[in-house]
Write an enzyme that holds these catalytic residues in place. Sequence first.
Site, short mmCIF file in Angstrom:
data_model
loop_
_atom_site.label_atom_id
_atom_site.label_comp_id
_atom_site.label_asym_id
_atom_site.label_seq_id
_atom_site.Cartn_x
_atom_site.Cartn_y
_atom_site.Cartn_z
N PHE A 33 1.15 4.97 1.03
CA PHE A 33 0.72 6.09 1.56
C PHE A 33 1.45 7.13 0.82
CE2 PHE A 33 0.26 2.24 3.59
CZ PHE A 33 -0.68 2.02 4.50
N THR A 52 0.80 -1.10 0.24
CA THR A 52 0.44 0.11 0.11
C THR A 52 0.47 1.72 -0.19
OG1 THR A 52 -1.49 -1.11 1.25
CG2 THR A 52 -1.39 1.50 1.02
#
Length: 397
Positions: free
Chosen positions: A301, A299
């Site tokens: 960010f 992921t």
Amino acid sequence: MVKIMFENREKIAKMEKTNVVDLSESRKTIDQIDKQIVQLFEHRMKVAKDVAEYKRATGKAVYDKEREVQKLDTLKNFATDDFNRHAVEELFVQIMSMSRKAQYAMLANDYTEKTFSRIDGLPQGKDTKVAFFGVQGSYTEQAMEECFGTEITSYPEDTFKAVVDAVMNGEVDYGVLPIENTTTGGITDSYDLLVQADVCIVAEHVIKVEQSLLGVEGAKLADIKTVYSHAQGIRQCKTFFEQNLAIKTVEEGSTAGCAKKVLVNGDKTIGAIASVRAANTYGLSVLAENISDEDVNSTRFIIISKKKQYIKGANKMSICFSLPHETGSLYNMLSHIIYNSLNMTKIESRPLSGKKFEYRFFVDFEGKIEDAGVKNALKGIEAESLELKILGNYRCV
């Protein structure tokens, strides 16, 4: 028969020889024409630069759509058939586009209103206030700590919007949000908030995500009837749930928040999809470890700020823009990136509110905001799009 075959061969040989000569002559003629076209093109570009000087002195916009439409209509009528009329239009659309790019390049140094201030790095220490999505034990908290350290003053928030609002209201200096996952793609809520709020991306951070099934102490996989997690967490474990159809999934809050919910409920039939970090934080058991569909599941960010700033060494631009709903408009926008030799690394689209099947585009490309090529591309896109927003110039930290 032999005589006839010989005569036919001679005829074919003569025809092939004639065709070679004709092709050679035709190519020579084309070369001469192409040379003239190049000379005329360079002459046209020189005149275009004179026009740019005039526009710079008078403050006149480079892009005059009405003038270009009128010219295209006139030029098409010079052609003799429909095919050539369409070809002439396509040719001069490109010529006019290149002419504008040359003019934008001359005016790029005047493009200062969007310049951000440079900082050496993200501040650390207790005086730095940072909001993050989720609760203690979340991947977002992990991203925050890896970027800012553990001595900062942090504030967990239940929603993405609450993080953005805290930044916008000046309650915190920075906010941390997930924006993209390698398995499930872009996180649309984050993209929408970047448009709605006047915030700037100052950095990005990537974390490998290893989702696990968590339960209370003493629970087993066979006990689990309902699993809670963020929508992204459930989607990242699609294969696991296809293999365990008896388990019901419920989308709710952050992954770590759902882990906390399992602890509070104390029910052996309830589980959560979250990290081993969350399991350790809330004293839960790991019933099935690393159940993500992809081994490389990661992921991305983003770190956002109310201030327009970028960290020294920033090498990535993020922008978004909306377009006229007409043929070739997206191509024309992206051509500014291509023409300036910038490497586009991502494009994402989101529907425009109140419009049917019209979209806003989010684009990432490599570059620094002070680079001439970046300024040139931004100048062109701003002039020719309906709306341009520079989301940030940043690097992975």
